[in-house]
Design an enzyme around this catalytic site. Structure first.
Site, PDB file in Angstrom:
ATOM      1  N   HIS A 193       0.861  -1.193   0.000  1.00 44.54           N
ATOM      2  CA  HIS A 193       0.000   0.000   0.000  1.00 44.54           C
ATOM      3  C   HIS A 193       0.902   1.249   0.000  1.00 44.54           C
ATOM      4  CE1 HIS A 193      -3.436   2.412   0.302  1.00 44.54           C
ATOM      5  NE2 HIS A 193      -3.921   2.077   1.467  1.00 44.54           N
TER       6      HIS A 193
ATOM      7  N   GLN B 134      -0.295   4.903   1.015  1.00 41.44           N
ATOM      8  CA  GLN B 134      -0.487   5.053   2.455  1.00 41.44           C
ATOM      9  C   GLN B 134       0.834   5.419   3.128  1.00 41.44           C
ATOM     10  OE1 GLN B 134      -3.430   4.712   4.410  1.00 41.44           O
ATOM     11  NE2 GLN B 134      -2.024   5.664   5.852  1.00 41.44           N
TER      12      GLN B 134
ATOM     13  N   ASP C 263      -2.707  -1.881  12.300  1.00 37.96           N
ATOM     14  CA  ASP C 263      -3.729  -1.953  11.251  1.00 37.96           C
ATOM     15  C   ASP C 263      -4.646  -3.124  11.597  1.00 37.96           C
ATOM     16  OD1 ASP C 263      -5.149  -1.698   8.861  1.00 37.96           O
ATOM     17  OD2 ASP C 263      -3.608  -2.649   7.616  1.00 37.96           O
TER      18      ASP C 263
ATOM     19  N   CYS D  49      -3.709   3.245   9.620  1.00 37.31           N
ATOM     20  CA  CYS D  49      -4.055   3.701   8.271  1.00 37.31           C
ATOM     21  C   CYS D  49      -5.563   3.887   8.100  1.00 37.31           C
ATOM     22  CB  CYS D  49      -3.513   2.722   7.237  1.00 37.31           C
ATOM     23  SG  CYS D  49      -4.169   1.057   7.430  1.00 37.31           S
TER      24      CYS D  49
HETATM   25  N1   CP Z   1      -6.206   3.675   4.444  1.00 35.23           N
HETATM   26  C1   CP Z   1      -6.915   3.438   3.345  1.00 35.23           C
HETATM   27  O1   CP Z   1      -6.397   3.125   2.278  1.00 35.23           O
HETATM   28  O2   CP Z   1      -8.261   3.603   3.495  1.00 35.23           O
HETATM   29  P1   CP Z   1      -9.387   3.244   2.432  1.00 35.23           P
HETATM   30  O3   CP Z   1      -9.496   1.753   2.372  1.00 35.23           O
HETATM   31  O4   CP Z   1     -10.621   3.891   2.996  1.00 35.23           O
HETATM   32  O5   CP Z   1      -9.001   3.816   1.104  1.00 35.23           O
HETATM   33  N1  NVA Z   2      -4.659  -3.990   5.586  1.00 33.70           N
HETATM   34  C1  NVA Z   2      -5.901  -3.341   5.249  1.00 33.70           C
HETATM   35  C2  NVA Z   2      -5.661  -1.923   4.834  1.00 33.70           C
HETATM   36  C3  NVA Z   2      -6.898  -1.149   4.501  1.00 33.70           C
HETATM   37  C4  NVA Z   2      -6.583   0.244   4.042  1.00 33.70           C
HETATM   38  C5  NVA Z   2      -6.593  -4.127   4.145  1.00 33.70           C
HETATM   39  O1  NVA Z   2      -5.899  -4.568   3.222  1.00 33.70           O
HETATM   40  O2  NVA Z   2      -7.799  -4.312   4.211  1.00 33.70           O
END
Ligand code: CP
Ligand code: NVA
Length: 303
Positions: free
Chosen positions: A129, A132, A220, A260
């Site tokens: 990600h 982020q 997270d 996040c």
């Molecule tokens: N942190 C993040 O990416 O949030 P969303 O899933 O809401 O985009």
């Molecule tokens: N680890 C989480 C992050 C969400 C922004 C997911 O992948 O669902």
């Protein structure tokens, strides 16, 4: 033309440039200064999974800079009916200036980028990600003034966000400790790459031990998108890895807490920690907007 598929697609210098620009853009927005550096530029945003922050921050980033963003749900596209990724990539490349994709499988984004002739941005995959992480680094710098002398402790699941933070820490020279239950460590390929980058990355199984001397605690969700079926098992496995006041009190007094979002209060983090003065979670969330503006300017603001 450059993609952002892994945070390691950027060099340390490029990350620092993006963060410096993000700081400037944040200050400008607060002063009401309007620039239209992306006028007539379009960003396609493909979502195979839901999103609040990524969707809204990218859309507002484009509109603030005078450009336009298109929200494209996977199943609203012919992709959902089986049109190949490579055809979608070639076609969208002829309409828009960049494509952001959130996909279940990292390989989907890699495949898209292989055939795209415009920059492709990973808006989250099962492996990484990176967007982020740009906002996270910006937030750490804001509160700590530096990235290099920081100890960041990741508590919980060694997931996509953790993977990208490991690579970013290795690139930037930030110490990172991850505290995860055995079997839920970060991806092996990520750890190998971190080692090649000479990252100062350490595993400490016990979260109480891990957070000693922490400047930043980051957690997270225990159940990422796509893992819903593992919910009961994961709740048990991760129960000792909650970021609560007892854990926070073991870190440095001025430690900041990152998440996040979305958060599951009472699971990976308590309501009390989110609402505490150590939490900078909403500033972190806001910084998605500024960091992504900077990223977009670097990727497509050139002409
Ligand atoms: N942190 C993040 O990416 O949030 P969303 O899933 O809401 O985009
Ligand atoms: N680890 C989480 C992050 C969400 C922004 C997911 O992948 O669902």
């Amino acid at each position: 033309m450059k993609h952002l598929i892994s945070i390691s697609d950027l060099t340390r210098e490029e990350i620092e440039e993006i963060l410096d620009l993000a700081d400037e853009l944040k200050a400008e927005r607060y002063k009401g200064i309007v620039t239209e550096h992306l006028r007539n530029k379009s960003l396609a945003m493909i979502f195979e999974l839901p999103s609040t922050r990524t969707r809204v921050s990218f859309e507002v980033a484009m509109s603030d800079l005078g450009g336009h963003a298109l929200y494209l749900g996977w199943n609203d596209l012919q992709l959902g009916r089986g049109e190949p990724i490579k055809d979608t990539a070639r076609v969208l490349s002829r309409y828009v200036h960049a494509v952001m994709i959130r996909a279940r499988d990292h390989s989907t984004i890699e495949e898209f980028a292989k055939y795209s002739t415009v920059p492709v941005i990973n808006g989250l995959s099962n492996l990484e990600h990176p967007c982020q992480i740009l906002a996270d680094l910006m937030t750490i710098r804001e509160y700590k003034g530096t990235l290099s002398k920081i100890k960041l402790v990741w508590v919980g699941d060694g997931n996509n966000v953790c993977n990208s933070m490991i690579l970013a820490s290795s690139l930037i020279g930030m110490k990172m400790v991850y505290s995860t239950p055995p079997g839920y460590e970060p991806d092996r390929r990520i750890l190998e790459l971190a080692e090649k980058l000479n990252g100062d990355i350490e595993y400490v199984r016990d979260p109480d031990e891990a957070v000693k001397g922490a400047d930043v605690i980051y957690t997270d969700v225990w159940i990422s998108m796509g893992q819903e079926e593992e919910r009961e098992k994961r709740l048990k496995v991760f129960s000792e890895y909650q970021v609560n006041m007892n854990l926070l009190n073991l870190a440095n007094e001025d430690a900041i807490v990152l998440h996040c979002l979305p958060a599951h209060r009472g699971e990976e983090i308590t309501d009390e920690v989110i609402e505490s003065s150590n939490s900078v979670i909403y500033e972190q969330s806001e910084n998605r907007l500024h960091a992504q503006k900077a990223l977009l300017l670097k990727l497509i603001g050139g002409e």
